[in-house]
Design a protein around this motif. Structure first.
Motif, short mmCIF file in Angstrom:
data_model
loop_
_atom_site.label_atom_id
_atom_site.label_comp_id
_atom_site.label_asym_id
_atom_site.label_seq_id
_atom_site.Cartn_x
_atom_site.Cartn_y
_atom_site.Cartn_z
N ALA A 160 0.83 -1.20 0.00
CA ALA A 160 0.00 0.00 0.00
C ALA A 160 0.87 1.26 0.00
O ALA A 160 0.57 2.23 -0.71
CB ALA A 160 -0.92 -0.01 1.22
N ARG A 161 1.95 1.24 0.78
CA ARG A 161 2.85 2.39 0.81
C ARG A 161 3.52 2.61 -0.54
O ARG A 161 3.66 3.74 -1.00
CB ARG A 161 3.91 2.18 1.90
N ALA A 162 3.95 1.51 -1.15
CA ALA A 162 4.61 1.62 -2.45
C ALA A 162 3.66 2.15 -3.51
O ALA A 162 4.00 3.07 -4.28
CB ALA A 162 5.17 0.26 -2.87
N ILE A 163 2.45 1.60 -3.56
CA ILE A 163 1.46 2.03 -4.57
C ILE A 163 1.08 3.49 -4.35
O ILE A 163 0.94 4.26 -5.32
CB ILE A 163 0.21 1.13 -4.54
N ALA A 164 0.90 3.88 -3.08
CA ALA A 164 0.55 5.28 -2.78
C ALA A 164 1.66 6.22 -3.28
O ALA A 164 1.39 7.27 -3.87
CB ALA A 164 0.33 5.46 -1.28
N TYR A 165 2.91 5.84 -3.04
CA TYR A 165 4.05 6.65 -3.52
C TYR A 165 4.07 6.70 -5.04
O TYR A 165 4.22 7.78 -5.63
CB TYR A 165 5.35 6.05 -2.98
N TYR A 166 3.90 5.54 -5.69
CA TYR A 166 3.95 5.49 -7.14
C TYR A 166 2.88 6.37 -7.77
O TYR A 166 3.15 7.16 -8.68
CB TYR A 166 3.77 4.05 -7.64
N MET A 167 1.66 6.22 -7.31
CA MET A 167 0.56 6.98 -7.90
C MET A 167 0.72 8.48 -7.67
O MET A 167 0.49 9.29 -8.57
CB MET A 167 -0.78 6.50 -7.34
N THR A 168 1.13 8.84 -6.46
CA THR A 168 1.30 10.27 -6.14
C THR A 168 2.37 10.91 -7.01
O THR A 168 2.16 11.97 -7.62
CB THR A 168 1.67 10.44 -4.65
N THR A 169 3.54 10.27 -7.08
CA THR A 169 4.64 10.87 -7.84
C THR A 169 4.36 10.87 -9.34
O THR A 169 4.78 11.80 -10.04
CB THR A 169 5.96 10.13 -7.55
N THR A 170 3.65 9.86 -9.83
CA THR A 170 3.33 9.82 -11.26
C THR A 170 2.37 10.96 -11.63
O THR A 170 2.55 11.65 -12.64
CB THR A 170 2.70 8.47 -11.66
#
Length: 470
Positions: free
Chosen positions: A90-100
């Motif tokens: 969840a932390r990784a996906i949240a980071y990925y989506m936010t930065t993208t």
């Protein structure tokens, strides 16, 4: 004497990175010299000879991708308890989506302010396009289809795509009314392998002691593949040298190219620099409360490899090695987060596609409403997720973004002249984003990882009634 030893120690620690940097610059210099000393244009066969050793290096790296990808994901998820793997995911996906999303917004703001397409001298037809007809809906559906391959072995060598052909009778220009079929094309279905690995890892973790033998197989496979990766990495200075030199020989005219597309090139490059070396490091600093300079410095070998190969997937083994050996990122985090990041986290690609779509719209004097820009944002984000981690994969998904604003696929030819070089920069930023993301997730998960460092064995002791401690 002490200073001499310290300098020697620093040199030895960074020997590979220094040699790779030398390889990049030497490739540029040798390529330019070969161009200047030849009275005729270099033939494709001659360029192939120059590129041969570089291509062999690239193939060796690519040959490690599937075993490393599958082993890393399965062993990382299988060795974590489900609650922690959910949190890390969840932390990784949240980071990925936010930065993208941030990268896309940055690109749109830059291209709207600079307007590189207004009055540009870029010409159409620089390179004939051989692309296929495609719709946005089909591209998105293919992305979902490839997440669930019917044959995991086949997914290692091919991926599915929809094919639409003009009807033989009652012809129409509406692509959505064309005949529809499907085919499998060469190229690993990385997304499908990742999804399969995640599910397999969860299943092994759920089985506890029963799944332990299979877990050990994947852990051993991961360790062996990482050792092979170390061997291949030491070939990177020579491999990058030949890859760069051949690209210099292949381009038509650097000066002419920059005259036509200079402002567009500068806009994308500035956006990538701001995102990769200002925004992402700022996020890292805020979350971890540490400066990112040492962290990024330790990733230099991976970044140079990414630039040289123009492939985030090919540089994945190097990235994971740098994270674990130099930045002390927990292998359970790096081997879980990085393969997924190399597949779906493409900040550089997302920014580039947003800029390119609006640049072409400006070039064609196509007015864009706020709704069009929002559509470009969403499509560029989805397209970056669907882009394969291979050289110039962004050009393929670029067609999907152009379709969103009603521009023909043939307009991709407007940016092909500089794409090979921009591809290397955006791939580097993709790897920066993945690496900093792994560092952030590792920091946020540190306490939980320490608390469960012996979780697999303790789980066996409590789950297996026949287990007796010696």
């Amino acid at each position: 004497m002490a200073k001499t030893k310290e300098k020697r120690s620093f040199f030895m620690r960074n020997l590979l990175t220094i040699l790779t940097v030398v390889g990049v610059f030497s490739g540029v210099i040798v390529g330019l010299i070969l161009r200047a000393t030849s009275s005729t244009k270099w033939k494709p066969r001659e360029i192939m000879y120059v590129n041969f050793l570089g291509d062999m290096f690239l193939q060796m790296l690519k040959g490690l991708i599937i075993p490393l990808l599958l082993a890393s994901i399965v062993s990382a998820i299988g060795s974590l308890d489900l609650s922690l793997s959910r949190k890390i995911g969840a932390r990784a996906i949240a980071y990925y989506m936010t930065t993208t999303v941030v990268a896309v917004v940055e690109g749109i703001i830059l291209v709207s302010i600079i307007e590189p397409g207004r009055g540009s001298k870029a010409e159409t037809g620089m390179t004939p396009i051989t692309g296929r007809n495609v719709t946005t809906a089909d591209t998105l559906l293919d992305l979902i289809r490839n997440m669930f391959p019917p044959n995991i072995v086949k997914a290692c060598v091919s991926q599915y795509r929809t094919v639409i052909t003009a009807p033989k009778v009652n012809y129409t220009d509406n692509l959505y009314e064309w005949d529809i079929s499907g085919e499998y094309t060469d190229g690993s279905n990385i997304l499908g392998v990742v999804v399969f690995g995640v599910v397999l890892g969860i299943a092994i973790g759920q089985l506890g002691p029963i799944g332990l033998p299979l877990l050990k197989v994947f852990q051993s496979l991961g360790d062996v593949t990482m050792l092979m990766t170390t061997w291949v990495i030491w070939l990177s200075p020579g491999g990058v040298f030949f890859l760069v030199a051949s690209k210099i020989l292949e381009m038509k005219s650097f000066v002419e190219m920059m005259e036509k597309l200079g402002l567009y090139f500068a806009t994308v490059l500035f956006g990538l620099f701001v995102h990769g070396f200002v925004v992402l490091p700022a996020v890292f600093t805020v979350v971890t409360k540490t400066l990112p300079f040492r962290f990024l410095g330790n990733m230099s070998q991976a970044l140079i490899t990414a630039f040289g190969t123009a492939s985030s997937s090919a540089s994945l083994p190097v990235s994971m090695s740098c994270l674990e050996d130099l930045n002390n990122v927990d292998p359970r985090v790096s081997r879980f987060v990085m393969p997924i990041g190399a597949t779906i986290n493409m900040d550089g690609t997302a920014l580039y596609e947003a800029v390119a779509a609006l640049f072409i719209a400006q070039l064609r004097s196509v007015p864009l409403t706020f709704g069009n820009i929002v559509a470009v944002s969403i499509t560029a984000t989805m397209a970056s997720i669907g882009a394969a981690g291979i050289p110039q994969a962004g050009l393929v998904t670029m067609v999907m973004v152009l379709d969103t604003v009603g521009l023909p696929a043939q307009d991709v030819t407007l940016i092909i002249a500089v794409d090979w070089l921009l591809d290397r920069f955006r791939t580097t930023i993709n790897v920066v984003g993945d690496s900093l993301g792994a560092g952030i997730v590792n920091h946020l998960s540190k306490r939980e990882l320490e608390a469960m460092s012996e979780m697999p064995m303790s789980r066996i002791a409590t789950s297996d009634p026949d287990h007796v401690e010696s």
